[in-house]
Design an enzyme around this catalytic site. Structure first.
Site, PDB file in Angstrom:
ATOM      1  N   ARG A 110       0.822  -1.215   0.000  1.00 46.87           N
ATOM      2  CA  ARG A 110       0.000   0.000   0.000  1.00 46.87           C
ATOM      3  C   ARG A 110       0.851   1.258   0.000  1.00 46.87           C
ATOM      4  O   ARG A 110       0.463   2.291  -0.555  1.00 46.87           O
ATOM      5  CB  ARG A 110      -0.934  -0.018   1.217  1.00 46.87           C
ATOM      6  CG  ARG A 110      -2.049  -1.058   1.089  1.00 46.87           C
ATOM      7  CD  ARG A 110      -2.625  -1.397   2.436  1.00 46.87           C
ATOM      8  NE  ARG A 110      -3.836  -2.198   2.391  1.00 46.87           N
ATOM      9  CZ  ARG A 110      -3.872  -3.527   2.289  1.00 46.87           C
ATOM     10  NH1 ARG A 110      -2.745  -4.211   2.189  1.00 46.87           N
ATOM     11  NH2 ARG A 110      -5.032  -4.167   2.281  1.00 46.87           N
ATOM     12  N   LYS A 162      -6.330 -19.190  -0.586  1.00 39.95           N
ATOM     13  CA  LYS A 162      -5.102 -18.399  -0.384  1.00 39.95           C
ATOM     14  C   LYS A 162      -4.070 -18.806  -1.434  1.00 39.95           C
ATOM     15  O   LYS A 162      -4.435 -19.361  -2.465  1.00 39.95           O
ATOM     16  CB  LYS A 162      -4.597 -18.591   1.047  1.00 39.95           C
ATOM     17  CG  LYS A 162      -5.537 -17.994   2.091  1.00 39.95           C
ATOM     18  CD  LYS A 162      -5.621 -16.483   1.941  1.00 39.95           C
ATOM     19  CE  LYS A 162      -6.597 -15.870   2.905  1.00 39.95           C
ATOM     20  NZ  LYS A 162      -6.786 -14.421   2.633  1.00 39.95           N
ATOM     21  N   ARG A 168      -4.920 -23.922   1.803  1.00 46.65           N
ATOM     22  CA  ARG A 168      -4.074 -24.148   2.989  1.00 46.65           C
ATOM     23  C   ARG A 168      -4.627 -25.219   3.920  1.00 46.65           C
ATOM     24  O   ARG A 168      -3.858 -25.845   4.647  1.00 46.65           O
ATOM     25  CB  ARG A 168      -3.861 -22.833   3.739  1.00 46.65           C
ATOM     26  CG  ARG A 168      -2.905 -21.934   2.978  1.00 46.65           C
ATOM     27  CD  ARG A 168      -2.573 -20.659   3.711  1.00 46.65           C
ATOM     28  NE  ARG A 168      -1.497 -19.979   2.983  1.00 46.65           N
ATOM     29  CZ  ARG A 168      -1.246 -18.681   3.062  1.00 46.65           C
ATOM     30  NH1 ARG A 168      -1.985 -17.908   3.837  1.00 46.65           N
ATOM     31  NH2 ARG A 168      -0.251 -18.148   2.381  1.00 46.65           N
ATOM     32  N   GLY A 201      -1.691 -11.775  -4.328  1.00 48.45           N
ATOM     33  CA  GLY A 201      -3.120 -11.476  -4.388  1.00 48.45           C
ATOM     34  C   GLY A 201      -3.389 -10.034  -4.001  1.00 48.45           C
ATOM     35  O   GLY A 201      -4.245  -9.367  -4.602  1.00 48.45           O
ATOM     36  N   ASP A 246      -3.768 -15.292   7.949  1.00 45.38           N
ATOM     37  CA  ASP A 246      -2.526 -15.762   7.312  1.00 45.38           C
ATOM     38  C   ASP A 246      -1.721 -16.685   8.221  1.00 45.38           C
ATOM     39  O   ASP A 246      -0.667 -17.181   7.815  1.00 45.38           O
ATOM     40  CB  ASP A 246      -1.663 -14.561   6.913  1.00 45.38           C
ATOM     41  CG  ASP A 246      -2.301 -13.767   5.786  1.00 45.38           C
ATOM     42  OD1 ASP A 246      -3.106 -14.349   5.019  1.00 45.38           O
ATOM     43  OD2 ASP A 246      -2.010 -12.557   5.669  1.00 45.38           O
ATOM     44  N   GLN A 277      -8.580  -7.176   1.015  1.00 47.64           N
ATOM     45  CA  GLN A 277      -8.240  -6.917  -0.385  1.00 47.64           C
ATOM     46  C   GLN A 277      -9.457  -6.424  -1.159  1.00 47.64           C
ATOM     47  O   GLN A 277      -9.365  -5.485  -1.955  1.00 47.64           O
ATOM     48  CB  GLN A 277      -7.667  -8.187  -1.014  1.00 47.64           C
ATOM     49  CG  GLN A 277      -6.338  -8.594  -0.384  1.00 47.64           C
ATOM     50  CD  GLN A 277      -5.790  -9.893  -0.928  1.00 47.64           C
ATOM     51  OE1 GLN A 277      -6.420 -10.543  -1.774  1.00 47.64           O
ATOM     52  NE2 GLN A 277      -4.620 -10.290  -0.444  1.00 47.64           N
ATOM     53  N   ARG A 290       3.930 -19.691   2.921  1.00 50.07           N
ATOM     54  CA  ARG A 290       3.634 -19.980   4.332  1.00 50.07           C
ATOM     55  C   ARG A 290       3.565 -21.487   4.606  1.00 50.07           C
ATOM     56  O   ARG A 290       3.818 -21.919   5.723  1.00 50.07           O
ATOM     57  CB  ARG A 290       2.350 -19.271   4.760  1.00 50.07           C
ATOM     58  CG  ARG A 290       2.437 -17.747   4.615  1.00 50.07           C
ATOM     59  CD  ARG A 290       1.454 -17.031   5.504  1.00 50.07           C
ATOM     60  NE  ARG A 290       1.135 -15.703   4.984  1.00 50.07           N
ATOM     61  CZ  ARG A 290       1.932 -14.636   5.078  1.00 50.07           C
ATOM     62  NH1 ARG A 290       3.103 -14.728   5.672  1.00 50.07           N
ATOM     63  NH2 ARG A 290       1.551 -13.474   4.573  1.00 50.07           N
ATOM     64  N   SER A 302     -12.727  -9.538   3.672  1.00 52.95           N
ATOM     65  CA  SER A 302     -11.481  -9.475   2.909  1.00 52.95           C
ATOM     66  C   SER A 302     -10.996  -8.045   2.802  1.00 52.95           C
ATOM     67  O   SER A 302     -11.665  -7.188   2.214  1.00 52.95           O
ATOM     68  CB  SER A 302     -11.698 -10.044   1.506  1.00 52.95           C
ATOM     69  OG  SER A 302     -10.641  -9.633   0.665  1.00 52.95           O
TER      70      SER A 302
HETATM   71  C1  S3P Z   1      -4.209  -8.918   2.770  1.00 55.79           C
HETATM   72  C2  S3P Z   1      -5.442  -9.401   3.090  1.00 55.79           C
HETATM   73  C3  S3P Z   1      -5.721 -10.824   3.350  1.00 55.79           C
HETATM   74  C4  S3P Z   1      -4.455 -11.604   3.617  1.00 55.79           C
HETATM   75  C5  S3P Z   1      -3.373 -11.269   2.643  1.00 55.79           C
HETATM   76  C6  S3P Z   1      -3.015  -9.806   2.704  1.00 55.79           C
HETATM   77  C7  S3P Z   1      -4.040  -7.491   2.501  1.00 55.79           C
HETATM   78  O1  S3P Z   1      -6.343 -11.392   2.216  1.00 55.79           O
HETATM   79  O2  S3P Z   1      -4.719 -12.993   3.584  1.00 55.79           O
HETATM   80  O3  S3P Z   1      -2.189 -12.023   2.905  1.00 55.79           O
HETATM   81  O4  S3P Z   1      -2.881  -7.013   2.462  1.00 55.79           O
HETATM   82  O5  S3P Z   1      -5.052  -6.805   2.336  1.00 55.79           O
HETATM   83  P1  S3P Z   1      -7.937 -11.332   2.001  1.00 55.79           P
HETATM   84  O6  S3P Z   1      -8.324  -9.943   1.786  1.00 55.79           O
HETATM   85  O7  S3P Z   1      -8.176 -12.179   0.777  1.00 55.79           O
HETATM   86  O8  S3P Z   1      -8.523 -11.955   3.235  1.00 55.79           O
END
Ligand code: S3P
Length: 439
Positions: free
Chosen positions: A31, A347, A351, A99, A320, A174, A392, A172
């Site tokens: 970010r 993920k 996992r 991701g 995570d 993300q 991981r 989420s």
């Molecule tokens: C993350 C959000 C999580 C996490 C990923 C990093 C982020 O994913 O598992 O490692 O930086 O916003 P999700 O938003 O899919 O839960």
């Protein structure tokens, strides 16, 4: 991009001792570059994670016309181009394994006047993207995916976006962040409501860059059309990387490790609560704030662990950390039950399946369910572990090896560099039994 030809042999080593400096937080590092690139003016990022995931994001912004200097490792000077200053890339943008990179960029790029294509490695190319393309399309974006909703993402720029009130079906960060970044460019207000609060780095950092954003746990709302003002970012050490050392020192008799200045954002520290419920001995010392985030040294000593029912409310705050938690559970007294964690199946690998299969390979009984597992502890023996392109999973089985009676061969471990470059060196320095597989 990760090579898949490096393997490790993990075996019981020494009691873990000393003081470990964990690298920068992956979520914050992604970010920091994104928002600094969009800001007016020059921002410095300190503690930037020199991992493959975050470096992929930085090189994508270079491809989008942003000048980013690296005066020394873990430092970036980002010459922001303003919200309207990104340039059309001349090739596909490679997010590698990340991701976070792909989903946040989807929101940002959907709002640009140019087309772009986001691609990723084998793991990322199998991950679900409709969770972001869906709400972005509701805002007016046009994004193509493969038929099953996986990458590449073909983003058709030049769309006028409109703000939405998005009730996310999935907890989420993300998804939330992708919608908020698109919302910066949308007409009117954009809000996101989550089924359970997730990490709020995007909200905190937008605010640090001068954006007027309202947020509270599980909710965020901003107005489109705002500009970002350059600011300097100090990235805290990544709790998710520290997690492997927390578990390792908890399960290896005689251990005492200090993990220095680890980020303790409450939306990240579910594992700390879970390990304490299991009886772990972890103290927080020297608390302070770093770049607006709570940090403290974590001092962890070996302790006998007992199995628990992991409270479902903790799941998003330790999303995570389940690979590490499974290893702690494998070494506890009595079974550990995980429920409400179906997200683990999408993920970097599935996992739940990867951990269950790996622990079974080492001789344990693990009962898998659609949204969790029951781990029956026992003496692990040696075995050969598939890591499924997942950093991981690799690190978790290195930790498992510290309590196995035989050699644990962890296959295809180059993926560890996505989030934790130098993990093997730090692990060896602390006393882990860990060698490269010759040949
Ligand atoms: C993350 C959000 C999580 C996490 C990923 C990093 C982020 O994913 O598992 O490692 O930086 O916003 P999700 O938003 O899919 O839960």
């Amino acid at each position: 991009m990760s090579q898949s030809s490096q393997h490790w042999i993990a075996t019981a080593g020494q009691p873990l001792r000393g003081s470990v400096e964990i690298p920068g937080d992956k979520s914050v590092s992604h970010r920091s570059v994104m928002l600094a690139a969009l800001a007016d003016g020059v921002s410095t990022v300190d503690g930037f994670l020199e991992g493959e995931d975050t470096r992929a994001t930085a090189s994508i912004f270079s491809q989008l016309g942003v000048r980013i200097e690296t005066p020394s490792p873990s430092r970036r000077i980002v010459h922001g181009v303003g919200v309207d200053g990104l340039q059309a890339p001349s090739a596909a943008l490679d997010c590698g394994n990340a991701g976070t990179g792909m989903r946040l960029l989807a929101g940002l790029l959907a709002a640009q006047p140019f087309d772009s294509v986001l691609v990723g490695d084998a793991s990322l190319s199998g991950r679900p993207m409709r969770r972001v393309t869906g709400p972005l399309e509701q805002m007016g974006a046009r994004i193509g995916t493969d038929a099953d909703g996986t990458p590449p993402l073909r983003i058709h720029g030049g769309q006028a976006l409109a703000g939405i009130d998005f009730a996310s079906p999935v907890a989420s960060a993300q998804v939330k962040s992708a919608v908020l970044l698109a919302g910066l460019y949308a007409q009117g207000h954009t809000s996101v409501t989550e089924p359970h609060p997730t990490r709020d780095y995007t909200e905190r950092m937008l605010s640090a860059f001068g954006v007027d954003i309202e947020f509270s746990p599980g909710y965020a709302r901003l107005r489109g059309g705002q500009r970002l003002r350059a600011t300097d970012i100090a990235v805290p050490a990544d709790f998710s990387s520290a997690a492997f050392f927390l578990v390792a020192a908890s399960i290896v008799p005689g251990s005492e490790l200090r993990l220095r200045a680890v980020g303790l954002n409450p939306r990240r520290t579910g594992l700390l609560h879970a390990l304490r419920l299991m009886g772990a001995d972890i103290c927080e010392e020297n608390p302070s704030t770093h770049g607006g985030e709570p940090v403290a040294d974590l001092v962890v000593r070996h302790a006998p662990l007992r199995g628990i029912q992991v409270p479902e409310a903790l799941v998003p705050d330790m999303i995570d950390e389940f690979p590490a938690l499974f290893v702690a559970a494998a070494c506890a007294e009595g079974p550990t039950v995980v429920t409400g964690a179906a997200e683990l199946r999408v993920k970097e690998s599935d996992r739940l399946a990867a951990m269950a299969t790996g622990l079974r390979t080492l001789g344990l009984q693990v009962d898998e369910t659609p949204d969790g597992a029951t781990i029956h502890p026992g003496q692990m023996h040696g075995g050969s572990i598939q890591t499924h392109h997942d950093h991981r999973i690799s690190m978790a089985f290195v930790v498992a090896g510290q309590r196995a009676s035989g050699q644990v061969q962890v296959n295809d471990v180059a993926n560890v560099a996505t989030s934790f470059p130098g993990f093997d060196r730090l692990a060896r320095e602390s006393g882990f039994g860990l060698e490269d597989l010759a040949g």
